[in-house]
Write an enzyme that holds these catalytic residues in place. Structure first.
Site, PDB file in Angstrom:
ATOM      1  N   CYS A   1      10.876  -8.901  -2.270  1.00 54.89           N
ATOM      2  CA  CYS A   1      11.046  -9.805  -3.395  1.00 54.89           C
ATOM      3  C   CYS A   1      10.496  -9.141  -4.648  1.00 54.89           C
ATOM      4  CB  CYS A   1      10.311 -11.108  -3.134  1.00 54.89           C
ATOM      5  SG  CYS A   1      10.526 -12.267  -4.477  1.00 54.89           S
TER       6      CYS A   1
ATOM      7  N   HIS B   1      -4.642   1.624   6.916  1.00 51.26           N
ATOM      8  CA  HIS B   1      -4.534   0.186   7.245  1.00 51.26           C
ATOM      9  C   HIS B   1      -3.420  -0.130   8.235  1.00 51.26           C
ATOM     10  CE1 HIS B   1      -0.997  -1.123   4.655  1.00 51.26           C
ATOM     11  NE2 HIS B   1      -1.237   0.055   4.130  1.00 51.26           N
TER      12      HIS B   1
ATOM     13  N   SER C   1      -1.452   6.175   6.244  1.00 44.00           N
ATOM     14  CA  SER C   1      -2.326   5.162   5.627  1.00 44.00           C
ATOM     15  C   SER C   1      -3.202   4.530   6.700  1.00 44.00           C
ATOM     16  CB  SER C   1      -1.464   4.032   5.050  1.00 44.00           C
ATOM     17  OG  SER C   1      -1.376   4.069   3.663  1.00 44.00           O
TER      18      SER C   1
ATOM     19  N   ALA D   1      -0.591   6.017   1.871  1.00 38.95           N
ATOM     20  CA  ALA D   1       0.653   6.767   2.122  1.00 38.95           C
ATOM     21  C   ALA D   1       1.491   6.939   0.867  1.00 38.95           C
ATOM     22  CB  ALA D   1       1.464   6.078   3.213  1.00 38.95           C
ATOM     23  N   THR D   2       1.551   5.923   0.015  1.00 39.41           N
ATOM     24  CA  THR D   2       2.400   6.040  -1.179  1.00 39.41           C
ATOM     25  C   THR D   2       1.957   7.233  -2.022  1.00 39.41           C
ATOM     26  OG1 THR D   2       2.775   3.659  -1.174  1.00 39.41           O
ATOM     27  CG2 THR D   2       3.228   4.811  -3.236  1.00 39.41           C
TER      28      THR D   2
ATOM     29  N   GLN E   1       3.959   4.802   9.964  1.00 37.08           N
ATOM     30  CA  GLN E   1       4.064   3.840  11.080  1.00 37.08           C
ATOM     31  C   GLN E   1       3.832   4.515  12.430  1.00 37.08           C
ATOM     32  OE1 GLN E   1       4.320   0.586  10.965  1.00 37.08           O
ATOM     33  NE2 GLN E   1       4.808   0.275   8.796  1.00 37.08           N
TER      34      GLN E   1
ATOM     35  N   THR F   1     -13.041  11.027  -7.704  1.00 37.06           N
ATOM     36  CA  THR F   1     -14.166  10.865  -6.776  1.00 37.06           C
ATOM     37  C   THR F   1     -13.679  10.257  -5.472  1.00 37.06           C
ATOM     38  OG1 THR F   1     -15.654  10.568  -8.631  1.00 37.06           O
ATOM     39  CG2 THR F   1     -16.423   9.767  -6.485  1.00 37.06           C
TER      40      THR F   1
HETATM   41  N1  PLP Z   1       5.738   4.554   4.608  1.00 32.12           N
HETATM   42  C1  PLP Z   1       5.964   3.631   5.551  1.00 32.12           C
HETATM   43  C2  PLP Z   1       6.847   3.978   6.709  1.00 32.12           C
HETATM   44  C3  PLP Z   1       5.366   2.370   5.451  1.00 32.12           C
HETATM   45  O1  PLP Z   1       5.591   1.466   6.403  1.00 32.12           O
HETATM   46  C4  PLP Z   1       4.536   2.090   4.348  1.00 32.12           C
HETATM   47  C5  PLP Z   1       3.942   0.759   4.186  1.00 32.12           C
HETATM   48  O2  PLP Z   1       4.491  -0.241   4.577  1.00 32.12           O
HETATM   49  C6  PLP Z   1       4.330   3.097   3.391  1.00 32.12           C
HETATM   50  C7  PLP Z   1       4.947   4.320   3.555  1.00 32.12           C
HETATM   51  C8  PLP Z   1       3.430   2.880   2.201  1.00 32.12           C
HETATM   52  O3  PLP Z   1       2.119   2.701   2.634  1.00 32.12           O
HETATM   53  P1  PLP Z   1       0.974   2.242   1.624  1.00 32.12           P
HETATM   54  O4  PLP Z   1       1.448   0.931   1.054  1.00 32.12           O
HETATM   55  O5  PLP Z   1      -0.236   2.083   2.458  1.00 32.12           O
HETATM   56  O6  PLP Z   1       0.855   3.259   0.569  1.00 32.12           O
END
Ligand code: PLP
Length: 387
Positions: free
Chosen positions: A328, A205, A203, A73-74, A183, A241
């Protein structure tokens, strides 16, 4: 019970064994590079990627050709926001971005990194339960903006936002809508095309898939500029890739959510209620945070007044995994930005705990976790401030 209990399913989720099985097969049998056009190894790997894109498409209501795979997601968020802002800046000097103050740090930091380079950022209004002020949203959109960033569901307080309605408001005002659905995917209904969303990030995971792989849905690829430059994979928008086993895992996780989401979320909601009853039975002075009428099924965000959250965590950390929502960095603990945006008083922030039940939790664990957390809160309250 000697094993740790995992109730931090907002941070990540355990991988579904069926997802892992698919990934293992791909690791062994489909190690080709999907960009290799000269042999069957490449063709087979490409087929794996296409079939995963179709699984994503089926879950999220999008054409499979509008799925871009990323490292999570980031990266998707950066591609959507920076990629779109760069494209707009090629045509005009000022870019106006509207953003909810409850967004994940990935969205906030990405937007703030653009300040000073012709980007004007406006934070939208929310109330103390984290509900978005839709009138303020409509007025802000009507006043003119280029991009609107609002998440599908919040990572701390679990609020679900009315993204279909938000998308309609944005579309009517001709503002493009980027939704961070990290989420929300796999936990709530999302119809990308029907709801008129322009960009959507996620994402794997967070819904029982592997880490380090995710995606961005894009309505029109021509509107984006790439952030990564290289071999030109994925229509030139995301060079590099492809992570074929990860993508296969992401696809499988989507297929499973498509089939099982409704039943799983219902069962998760029952476990969540069981946990909340376990708390309420023994504890007074609990404040439940967020929009109680519109929440992800697994989320419990609450404050045990008079029980410092670090004190609680230090007592339970080897038995139950939950979170304070604090971050943190450089050894300094910073309080939750989401709670700050809700204007919660210090006593509420001080006692804040975030619990998220997932599909692999069971009733026995829930009772045990509630018992352990209740015991720790009672102890901290007895010992007093800061302990
Ligand atoms: N956006 C939301 C709402 C999230 O909860 C998270 C991860 O906690 C992210 C973005 C970022 O996801 P990732 O760390 O898998 O890139």
């Amino acid at each position: 019970m000697n094993e740790m209990i995992f109730l931090d399913n907002h941070s990540t989720t355990p991988i579904d064994p069926r997802v892992l099985e698919v990934m293992n097969k791909v690791f062994i049998n489909n190690f080709g590079n999907p960009s290799s056009v000269d042999h069957v190894f490449g063709e087979e790997a490409k087929e794996v990627v296409t079939s995963a894109a179709r699984q994503v498409a089926a879950l999220l209501g999008v054409n499979y050709q509008n799925v871009i795979f990323t490292s999570g997601a980031t990266e998707s968020i950066n591609l959507a926001i920076k990629g779109r802002v760069e494209a707009i800046k090629a045509k005009k000097n000022k870019v106006k971005v509207l953003v909810s103050p409850l967004e994940h740090q990935a969205v906030i930091s990405c937007c703030e990194s653009l300040l000073g380079s012709g980007v004007d950022l406006t934070y939208l209004k929310v109330d103390d339960a984290g509900r978005l002020d839709l009138e303020d949203l409509r007025e802000s959109c009507n006043a003119g903006a280029d991009l609107l960033c609002i998440m599908a569901a919040n990572h701390e307080i679990g609020n679900i936002f009315p993204i279909k309605e938000i998308s309609t408001i944005a579309t009517e005002a001709r503002v493009e809508f980027f939704c961070d659905a990290t989420q929300g995917v796999g936990k709530m209904e999302i119809c990308f095309e029907d709801w008129g969303i322009d960009y959507l990030a996620f994402s794997a995971h967070k819904f029982y898939g592997p880490k380090g792989v995710g995606g961005l849905l894009v309505k029109d690829k021509n509107r984006l500029r790439p952030v990564l430059h290289g071999g030109g994979q994925q229509s030139g928008l995301r060079s590099g890739t492809l992570n074929v086993p990860g993508i296969a895992g992401l696809g499988k996780a989507c297929e499973l959510r498509n089939r099982e989401m409704v039943g799983d979320e219902k069962a998760i909601g029952v476990l969540k209620e069981q946990f909340v009853s376990g708390l309420k039975e023994h504890l007074k002075n609990l404040e439940f945070i967020g929009d109680q009428a519109n929440k992800l099924a697994g989320n419990v965000s609450f404050s045990a007044l008079g029980a410092n959250n670090q004190g609680v965590i230090s007592r339970i950390r080897n038995r139950v995994a939950i979170s304070t929502g604090s971050a943190c960095s450089s050894g300094v603990i910073a309080e939750s930005k989401v709670l700050r945006a809700l204007n919660q008083p210090p006593k509420v922030v001080d006692g804040f705990l975030r619990v998220c039940v997932g599909k692999f939790n069971n009733g026995q664990e829930i009772d045990e976790a509630a018992r352990i957390i209740v015991g720790a809160i009672e102890e901290v309250r007895k010992v007093g401030v800061g302990n």
